[in-house]
Scaffold this motif. Structure first.
Motif, PDB file in Angstrom:
ATOM      1  N   VAL A 259      30.033  42.722  26.383  1.00 42.66           N
ATOM      2  CA  VAL A 259      30.047  43.231  25.007  1.00 42.66           C
ATOM      3  C   VAL A 259      31.457  43.185  24.434  1.00 42.66           C
ATOM      4  N   GLU A 260      32.439  43.568  25.237  1.00 43.78           N
ATOM      5  CA  GLU A 260      33.822  43.531  24.746  1.00 43.78           C
ATOM      6  C   GLU A 260      34.274  42.099  24.489  1.00 43.78           C
ATOM      7  N   ALA A 261      33.825  41.168  25.316  1.00 41.80           N
ATOM      8  CA  ALA A 261      34.170  39.768  25.083  1.00 41.80           C
ATOM      9  C   ALA A 261      33.483  39.236  23.827  1.00 41.80           C
ATOM     10  N   LEU A 262      32.224  39.633  23.618  1.00 42.08           N
ATOM     11  CA  LEU A 262      31.471  39.139  22.468  1.00 42.08           C
ATOM     12  C   LEU A 262      32.075  39.614  21.157  1.00 42.08           C
ATOM     13  N   TYR A 263      32.527  40.864  21.126  1.00 36.17           N
ATOM     14  CA  TYR A 263      33.040  41.438  19.878  1.00 36.17           C
ATOM     15  C   TYR A 263      34.558  41.584  19.878  1.00 36.17           C
ATOM     16  N   VAL A 264      35.226  40.983  20.847  1.00 35.64           N
ATOM     17  CA  VAL A 264      36.697  40.931  20.925  1.00 35.64           C
ATOM     18  C   VAL A 264      37.268  42.342  20.809  1.00 35.64           C
ATOM     19  N   ILE A 265      36.815  43.217  21.690  1.00 37.16           N
ATOM     20  CA  ILE A 265      37.295  44.599  21.723  1.00 37.16           C
ATOM     21  C   ILE A 265      38.283  44.738  22.876  1.00 37.16           C
ATOM     22  N   PRO A 266      39.494  45.231  22.618  1.00 40.59           N
ATOM     23  CA  PRO A 266      40.542  45.265  23.655  1.00 40.59           C
ATOM     24  C   PRO A 266      40.371  46.433  24.619  1.00 40.59           C
ATOM     25  N   GLY A 267      39.269  46.455  25.372  1.00 41.90           N
ATOM     26  CA  GLY A 267      39.019  47.523  26.327  1.00 41.90           C
ATOM     27  C   GLY A 267      39.293  47.092  27.755  1.00 41.90           C
ATOM     28  N   LEU A 268      38.756  47.865  28.701  1.00 40.16           N
ATOM     29  CA  LEU A 268      39.003  47.586  30.118  1.00 40.16           C
ATOM     30  C   LEU A 268      38.392  46.257  30.551  1.00 40.16           C
ATOM     31  N   GLY A 269      37.264  45.896  29.952  1.00 40.49           N
ATOM     32  CA  GLY A 269      36.660  44.613  30.284  1.00 40.49           C
ATOM     33  C   GLY A 269      37.562  43.451  29.932  1.00 40.49           C
ATOM     34  N   THR A 270      38.199  43.533  28.765  1.00 45.39           N
ATOM     35  CA  THR A 270      39.130  42.484  28.349  1.00 45.39           C
ATOM     36  C   THR A 270      40.359  42.456  29.257  1.00 45.39           C
ATOM     37  N   VAL A 271      40.853  43.638  29.626  1.00 42.16           N
ATOM     38  CA  VAL A 271      41.988  43.712  30.558  1.00 42.16           C
ATOM     39  C   VAL A 271      41.637  43.049  31.883  1.00 42.16           C
ATOM     40  N   LEU A 272      40.438  43.301  32.373  1.00 43.88           N
ATOM     41  CA  LEU A 272      40.016  42.720  33.647  1.00 43.88           C
ATOM     42  C   LEU A 272      39.918  41.203  33.555  1.00 43.88           C
ATOM     43  N   MET A 273      39.334  40.700  32.488  1.00 44.77           N
ATOM     44  CA  MET A 273      39.219  39.246  32.336  1.00 44.77           C
ATOM     45  C   MET A 273      40.592  38.587  32.275  1.00 44.77           C
ATOM     46  N   ASN A 274      41.516  39.176  31.536  1.00 41.07           N
ATOM     47  CA  ASN A 274      42.870  38.605  31.440  1.00 41.07           C
ATOM     48  C   ASN A 274      43.581  38.645  32.795  1.00 41.07           C
ATOM     49  N   ALA A 275      43.377  39.735  33.538  1.00 38.21           N
ATOM     50  CA  ALA A 275      44.035  39.854  34.839  1.00 38.21           C
ATOM     51  C   ALA A 275      43.499  38.824  35.817  1.00 38.21           C
ATOM     52  N   VAL A 276      42.187  38.598  35.798  1.00 30.96           N
ATOM     53  CA  VAL A 276      41.604  37.586  36.679  1.00 30.96           C
ATOM     54  C   VAL A 276      42.118  36.197  36.310  1.00 30.96           C
ATOM     55  N   ALA A 277      42.201  35.922  35.013  1.00 30.81           N
ATOM     56  CA  ALA A 277      42.672  34.607  34.568  1.00 30.81           C
ATOM     57  C   ALA A 277      44.125  34.367  34.974  1.00 30.81           C
ATOM     58  N   GLU A 278      44.937  35.434  34.990  1.00 32.74           N
ATOM     59  CA  GLU A 278      46.358  35.301  35.323  1.00 32.74           C
ATOM     60  C   GLU A 278      46.626  35.496  36.816  1.00 32.74           C
ATOM     61  N   ARG A 279      45.557  35.734  37.584  1.00 32.41           N
ATOM     62  CA  ARG A 279      45.691  36.001  39.034  1.00 32.41           C
ATOM     63  C   ARG A 279      46.606  37.209  39.265  1.00 32.41           C
ATOM     64  N   ASP A 280      46.463  38.218  38.382  1.00 23.72           N
ATOM     65  CA  ASP A 280      47.280  39.431  38.460  1.00 23.72           C
ATOM     66  C   ASP A 280      46.571  40.421  39.392  1.00 23.72           C
ATOM     67  N   VAL A 281      46.810  40.270  40.682  1.00 28.77           N
ATOM     68  CA  VAL A 281      46.052  41.016  41.698  1.00 28.77           C
ATOM     69  C   VAL A 281      46.209  42.531  41.558  1.00 28.77           C
ATOM     70  N   PRO A 282      47.406  43.093  41.355  1.00 32.20           N
ATOM     71  CA  PRO A 282      47.498  44.564  41.243  1.00 32.20           C
ATOM     72  C   PRO A 282      46.660  45.137  40.107  1.00 32.20           C
ATOM     73  N   VAL A 283      46.584  44.454  38.980  1.00 31.19           N
ATOM     74  CA  VAL A 283      45.771  44.952  37.868  1.00 31.19           C
ATOM     75  C   VAL A 283      44.289  44.899  38.236  1.00 31.19           C
ATOM     76  N   VAL A 284      43.869  43.803  38.869  1.00 34.75           N
ATOM     77  CA  VAL A 284      42.474  43.693  39.311  1.00 34.75           C
ATOM     78  C   VAL A 284      42.158  44.795  40.315  1.00 34.75           C
ATOM     79  N   GLN A 285      43.065  45.033  41.253  1.00 32.48           N
ATOM     80  CA  GLN A 285      42.843  46.079  42.244  1.00 32.48           C
ATOM     81  C   GLN A 285      42.767  47.457  41.589  1.00 32.48           C
ATOM     82  N   GLY A 286      43.677  47.741  40.670  1.00 33.68           N
ATOM     83  CA  GLY A 286      43.671  49.041  39.998  1.00 33.68           C
ATOM     84  C   GLY A 286      42.387  49.287  39.229  1.00 33.68           C
TER      85      GLY A 286
END
Length: 317
Positions: A259-286
């Motif tokens: 839902v956050e991706a569909l409506y471009v809402i800057p929530g935790l879902g968007t943070v998670l997607m960006n962290a996975v794309a950047e291979r930002d392991v600490p953010v994914v773990q947190g």
């Protein structure tokens, strides 16, 4: 120690063990992710010396068990680590994305409880009649539609064709309360499936309770109408509904990525997607730890509510 106190103590110990298992599992799964964070952060076509320097700077060259103990110790003090991509504390990512996600979850929950319980009670009161068949058919049909497809349909009709609502939250930032029209479509999509499952659970629980011997005994003693439905039948229907509601709240806080991706809402879902794309392991773990602990706490609360309203059923066992 009373039976309830003993049961609560056991559930708290089990919740602590589940939390520890979540931390261990999150670390193990992120360690198993394909690719190398040092290579991703070293830039395009990095040389081996650059990769080695990045690994040393980020402590990625240390043994996994040492990093696990240090990370778990930091979690006990509220330290989720530091982002590999930006160098910022992971907690800033969590607090930044938590606001929009919590807002969506809260608005959905405020509407979900009266709508789901109300529809379930309405269907149970008219069991087998037109109203019951209508509510059951509509809830089953809506539940069968995935959130993404339902969101695209609502956006096409209400935003693009009729122009009543904005199609996305682009340009509104994190202050979504100042732009309530941008929240309508996401909340409708988030409501669509949970309200259907909650209504069907309440309906089934109400019908079973109204057919039970203790309700028949209450009728023989002259208890009828609203007191019978809401004072005797509804509490027993709430027990399974409470656990479903806990799973729904967990999903609202942790699973709104689509839902956050569909409506471009800057929530935790968007943070998670960006962290996975950047291979930002600490953010994914947190984020994974926060999601996992949230699920443990919510299910513990649901078990307590279920046991409080229907202790004989032992639905929380």
């Amino acid at each position: 120690m009373t039976g309830l106190a003993s049961w609560t103590a056991r559930r708290l110990l089990l919740g602590a063990a589940q939390t520890a298992a979540v931390v261990l599992l999150v670390f193990a799964l992120t360690e198993a992710l394909p690719g190398d964070a040092a290579v991703a952060l070293a830039g395009d076509q990095p040389d081996p010396e650059r990769i080695a320097a990045v690994r040393e700077a980020l402590d990625l060259d240390r043994p996994a068990h040492e990093r696990l103990l240090e990370w778990a110790g930091g979690l006990l003090h509220g330290d989720f680590g530091t982002s590999l991509a930006s160098g910022r504390p992971v907690s800033t990512y969590l607090t930044g994305g938590f606001g929009p996600t919590l807002l969506l979850a809260s608005l959905t929950l405020v509407l979900l409880v009266p709508a789901g319980v109300g529809l379930g009670v309405l269907a149970a009161r008219h069991e087998g009649r037109f109203t019951d068949r209508l509510v059951s058919s509509v809830t089953l049909g809506v539940y069968a539609v995935p959130e993404f497809a339902f969101g695209v349909l609502l956006t096409t009709v209400l935003a693009l064709r009729l122009g009543w609502l904005p199609p996305t939250a682009v340009g509104y930032g994190t202050d979504l309360l100042a732009h309530p029209s941008a929240l309508v479509l996401p909340v409708l999509v988030l409501l669509s499936r949970p309200v259907c499952s909650l209504a069907r659970l309440v309906r089934a629980g109400m019908i079973d309770a109204l057919a039970s011997p203790y309700v028949a005994q209450a009728r023989r003693h002259g208890v009828t109408g609203a007191r019978l439905r809401y004072g005797h039948a509804l509490p027993n229907a709430i027990a399974p509904a409470a656990q479903q509601l806990a799973r729904t709240v967990d999903w609202l806080l942790c699973g709104v990525i689509v839902v956050e991706a569909l409506y471009v809402i800057p929530g935790l879902g968007t943070v998670l997607m960006n962290a996975v794309a950047e291979r930002d392991v600490p953010v994914v773990q947190g984020l994974a730890v926060v999601f996992g602990v949230t699920a443990v706490v919510l299910n513990l609360g649901a078990d307590l509510v279920a046991r409080r309203f229907a202790p004989r059923a032992e639905v929380a066992a």
